[in-house]
Scaffold this active site. Structure first.
Site, PDB file in Angstrom:
ATOM      1  N   PHE A 148      -4.793  -0.151  -1.268  1.00 30.69           N
ATOM      2  CA  PHE A 148      -4.538  -0.672   0.075  1.00 30.69           C
ATOM      3  C   PHE A 148      -4.750   0.449   1.100  1.00 30.69           C
ATOM      4  O   PHE A 148      -4.392   1.591   0.836  1.00 30.69           O
ATOM      5  CB  PHE A 148      -3.085  -1.174   0.106  1.00 30.69           C
ATOM      6  CG  PHE A 148      -2.709  -1.950   1.314  1.00 30.69           C
ATOM      7  CD1 PHE A 148      -3.073  -3.282   1.434  1.00 30.69           C
ATOM      8  CD2 PHE A 148      -1.970  -1.362   2.332  1.00 30.69           C
ATOM      9  CE1 PHE A 148      -2.701  -4.023   2.552  1.00 30.69           C
ATOM     10  CE2 PHE A 148      -1.601  -2.093   3.447  1.00 30.69           C
ATOM     11  CZ  PHE A 148      -1.974  -3.429   3.568  1.00 30.69           C
ATOM     12  N   ASP A 165       3.472   1.991  -6.036  1.00 26.18           N
ATOM     13  CA  ASP A 165       3.585   1.033  -4.941  1.00 26.18           C
ATOM     14  C   ASP A 165       3.761  -0.355  -5.561  1.00 26.18           C
ATOM     15  O   ASP A 165       2.856  -0.860  -6.226  1.00 26.18           O
ATOM     16  CB  ASP A 165       2.336   1.085  -4.047  1.00 26.18           C
ATOM     17  CG  ASP A 165       2.527   0.261  -2.777  1.00 26.18           C
ATOM     18  OD1 ASP A 165       3.242  -0.771  -2.840  1.00 26.18           O
ATOM     19  OD2 ASP A 165       1.973   0.638  -1.727  1.00 26.18           O
ATOM     20  N   TYR A 170       8.678  -8.240   2.509  1.00 27.29           N
ATOM     21  CA  TYR A 170       8.283  -9.464   3.236  1.00 27.29           C
ATOM     22  C   TYR A 170       7.242 -10.275   2.471  1.00 27.29           C
ATOM     23  O   TYR A 170       6.782 -11.303   2.949  1.00 27.29           O
ATOM     24  CB  TYR A 170       7.778  -9.129   4.653  1.00 27.29           C
ATOM     25  CG  TYR A 170       6.715  -8.064   4.720  1.00 27.29           C
ATOM     26  CD1 TYR A 170       5.393  -8.346   4.403  1.00 27.29           C
ATOM     27  CD2 TYR A 170       7.033  -6.764   5.118  1.00 27.29           C
ATOM     28  CE1 TYR A 170       4.422  -7.372   4.453  1.00 27.29           C
ATOM     29  CE2 TYR A 170       6.076  -5.772   5.176  1.00 27.29           C
ATOM     30  CZ  TYR A 170       4.773  -6.079   4.844  1.00 27.29           C
ATOM     31  OH  TYR A 170       3.813  -5.096   4.892  1.00 27.29           O
ATOM     32  N   LYS A 171       6.861  -9.810   1.279  1.00 28.55           N
ATOM     33  CA  LYS A 171       5.908 -10.561   0.457  1.00 28.55           C
ATOM     34  C   LYS A 171       6.704 -11.486  -0.465  1.00 28.55           C
ATOM     35  O   LYS A 171       7.252 -12.478   0.004  1.00 28.55           O
ATOM     36  CB  LYS A 171       4.987  -9.588  -0.266  1.00 28.55           C
ATOM     37  CG  LYS A 171       4.070  -8.854   0.747  1.00 28.55           C
ATOM     38  CD  LYS A 171       3.246  -7.728   0.190  1.00 28.55           C
ATOM     39  CE  LYS A 171       2.367  -7.146   1.306  1.00 28.55           C
ATOM     40  NZ  LYS A 171       1.770  -5.869   0.954  1.00 28.55           N
ATOM     41  N   ARG A 198      -8.791 -14.828  -1.199  1.00 28.81           N
ATOM     42  CA  ARG A 198      -7.616 -14.505  -2.010  1.00 28.81           C
ATOM     43  C   ARG A 198      -6.582 -15.621  -1.891  1.00 28.81           C
ATOM     44  O   ARG A 198      -6.187 -15.990  -0.791  1.00 28.81           O
ATOM     45  CB  ARG A 198      -7.029 -13.181  -1.512  1.00 28.81           C
ATOM     46  CG  ARG A 198      -5.892 -12.651  -2.349  1.00 28.81           C
ATOM     47  CD  ARG A 198      -5.404 -11.312  -1.839  1.00 28.81           C
ATOM     48  NE  ARG A 198      -4.591 -11.480  -0.633  1.00 28.81           N
ATOM     49  CZ  ARG A 198      -3.796 -10.524  -0.138  1.00 28.81           C
ATOM     50  NH1 ARG A 198      -3.747  -9.337  -0.700  1.00 28.81           N
ATOM     51  NH2 ARG A 198      -3.075 -10.742   0.931  1.00 28.81           N
TER      52      ARG A 198
HETATM   53  C1  LIG Z   1       1.484  -4.927   2.007  1.00 33.85           C
HETATM   54  C2  LIG Z   1       1.250  -3.534   1.539  1.00 33.85           C
HETATM   55  C3  LIG Z   1       1.638  -2.433   2.317  1.00 33.85           C
HETATM   56  C4  LIG Z   1       2.204  -2.655   3.685  1.00 33.85           C
HETATM   57  O1  LIG Z   1       2.707  -1.516   4.311  1.00 33.85           O
HETATM   58  P1  LIG Z   1       3.492  -1.696   5.681  1.00 33.85           P
HETATM   59  O2  LIG Z   1       3.907  -0.354   6.061  1.00 33.85           O
HETATM   60  O3  LIG Z   1       4.613  -2.659   5.426  1.00 33.85           O
HETATM   61  O4  LIG Z   1       2.551  -2.309   6.669  1.00 33.85           O
HETATM   62  C5  LIG Z   1       1.438  -1.167   1.793  1.00 33.85           C
HETATM   63  N1  LIG Z   1       0.871  -0.992   0.576  1.00 33.85           N
HETATM   64  C6  LIG Z   1       0.485  -2.038  -0.203  1.00 33.85           C
HETATM   65  C7  LIG Z   1      -0.128  -1.800  -1.532  1.00 33.85           C
HETATM   66  C8  LIG Z   1       0.649  -3.339   0.272  1.00 33.85           C
HETATM   67  O5  LIG Z   1       0.258  -4.369  -0.473  1.00 33.85           O
END
Ligand SMILES: *Cc1c(COP(=O)(O)O)cnc(C)c1O
Length: 408
Positions: A129, A206, A231-232, A380
């Site tokens: 990401f 992560d 939030y997921k 997705r």
């Molecule tokens: C959704 C996600 C994030 C989001 O980071 P934020 O700081 O909440 O915007 C980070 N890393 C991964 C792998 C994600 O899927």
């Protein structure tokens, strides 16, 4: 019952988690989509969370005012403990809920480097990401170190051997997503962790796309540090705070690069110097985001009640059904599966790629099916076991079929 062939109504009737859908604001919401396949980006709202937030604002904030902090100040560690128990497989005293995932990634990477003085190399995935890639690069640059980038297979992800082979005596830490945000490839958390340890490195996991979707056993698997979103699959709402896990064995050496007052030993002593709190609370920086913490607490309760094993079982059934149907309807249009075919190697979303992906996703949206387009040619489909029914999935796949055929 075979989830790839049984009728959706029969699968829903036999689903032990079917009742959870009614505990979310789903079907009676005006303007709601036909199908929501984006719960892996932003989970749906639990009804009880909406009530608790109203209560927090009308009573906690409006009436209690400053007195509320007597309770609220403890939320980062209290909610962290609940999350550890219900979702992460972590004993109490090792998790805080705070900041955003990005900020906690920065803090965790910094702490990981500080745990391995003399080692300056970080190992990370070039397919990760964006925020993870940017932060690993930034933390390496700040510490005069370097990043060794791994190139994962776009559908199958990285094998544990590939990761471990890149770790040597120069490596301080590995950063890896447990579930790949694009392909849903599931990394072998236990094998990567053990392999990195054998070379003297630590691992920062992560867990953004696995917390609340894939069972985790951070203590049993010997994990050092982990961060993730709430939030997921934890359904805590837009901008809800993230979580950080650090194994108790590292706490004494755990360095917080953002040493604010809420991580100090005695927060309200207003001491002249920052003395870190004993234990995981030292990783908190500033005033806790109370509404978000209340929402995380409720999301964690729901996931705990459902149980991550049952969630995983339904997730596998949902993704397997999606894969089987997409094989039939997407392949004739020149599309391919861009997720692992083996359910054991897949998280809770399914990705397909092919010509005209952006237009297909737009046609789906116009028909009320919310999913994600991902550059350059991927669509997705996120499947959230607590809220996605088999009937909802089928309704969405009917629309996918029509959209691939050019109608929308
Ligand atoms: C959704 C996600 C994030 C989001 O980071 P934020 O700081 O909440 O915007 C980070 N890393 C991964 C792998 C994600 O899927």
């Amino acid at each position: 019952m075979d989830p790839t062939t049984a009728p959706a109504a029969a699968l829903d009737a036999a689903d032990p988690l079917a009742g959870f859908r009614d505990r979310f604001a789903v079907d009676d919401v005006p303007g709601a989509p036909l199908a929501y396949l984006d719960g892996n980006s932003l989970g749906r709202p639990p009804r009880r969370t909406l009530e608790r937030l109203r209560h927090l604002h009308e009573t906690g904030w409006a009436v209690d005012l400053i007195r509320g902090w007597d309770r609220w100040q403890h939320l980062p560690t209290e909610v962290g403990d609940a999350l550890g128990a219900a979702v992460l497989g972590a004993a109490p005293g090792q998790v805080v809920v705070a900041d955003s995932t990005s900020v906690l990634l920065f803090k965790a990477l910094h702490a990981a480097l500080a745990l391995r003085p003399g080692r300056t190399r970080l190992v990370a995935s070039a397919g990760d990401f964006p925020t993870d890639r940017y932060l690993v690069e930034a933390v390496a640059a700040r510490s005069g170190g370097e990043v060794r980038w791994l190139r994962p297979d776009p559908a199958e992800g990285l094998g544990a051997d590939e990761v471990v082979a890149a770790v040597d005596e120069r490596t301080a830490a590995v950063l890896l997503s447990h579930v790949d945000y694009r392909s849903a490839a599931l990394a072998d958390l236990r094998a990567v962790t053990a392999g990195a340890h054998a070379a003297g490195a630590v691992v920062v996991w992560d867990l953004s796309h696995s917390a609340g979707a894939v069972p985790l056993a951070l203590d049993a698997d010997g994990v050092d540090l982990a961060v993730g979103c709430t939030y997921k699959y934890l359904c805590a709402g837009p901008g809800a705070p993230a979580f950080l896990f650090a194994a108790a064995r590292h706490h004494e050496q755990l360095d917080n690069v953002v040493p604010g007052w809420f991580g100090a030993d005695d927060v309200f002593a207003m001491a002249g110097e920052w003395v870190p709190a004993a234990g995981i609370r030292r990783m908190v920086s500033g005033t806790p985001p109370v509404p978000g913490l209340v929402a995380v607490d409720e999301g964690v309760r729901l996931v705990g009640e459902a149980g991550t094993d049952r969630i995983r079982e339904k997730s596998v059934a949902l993704t397997s059904r999606a894969v089987a149907r997409l094989d039939t309807v997407a392949r004739p249009h020149g599309w391919r599966l861009a997720s692992p075919r083996d359910a054991d190697r897949r998280g809770s979303h399914v990705v397909v790629g092919g010509p005209g992906a952006r237009e297909v996703e737009q046609r789906m949206r116009a028909r009320g099916v919310l999913a994600d387009f991902r550059h350059p040619d991927l669509v997705r489909l996120g499947l959230s076991p607590l809220t996605t029914s088999f009937a909802e999935l089928d309704a969405a796949l009917d629309v996918v079929e029509a959209a691939l055929g050019g109608s929308g």
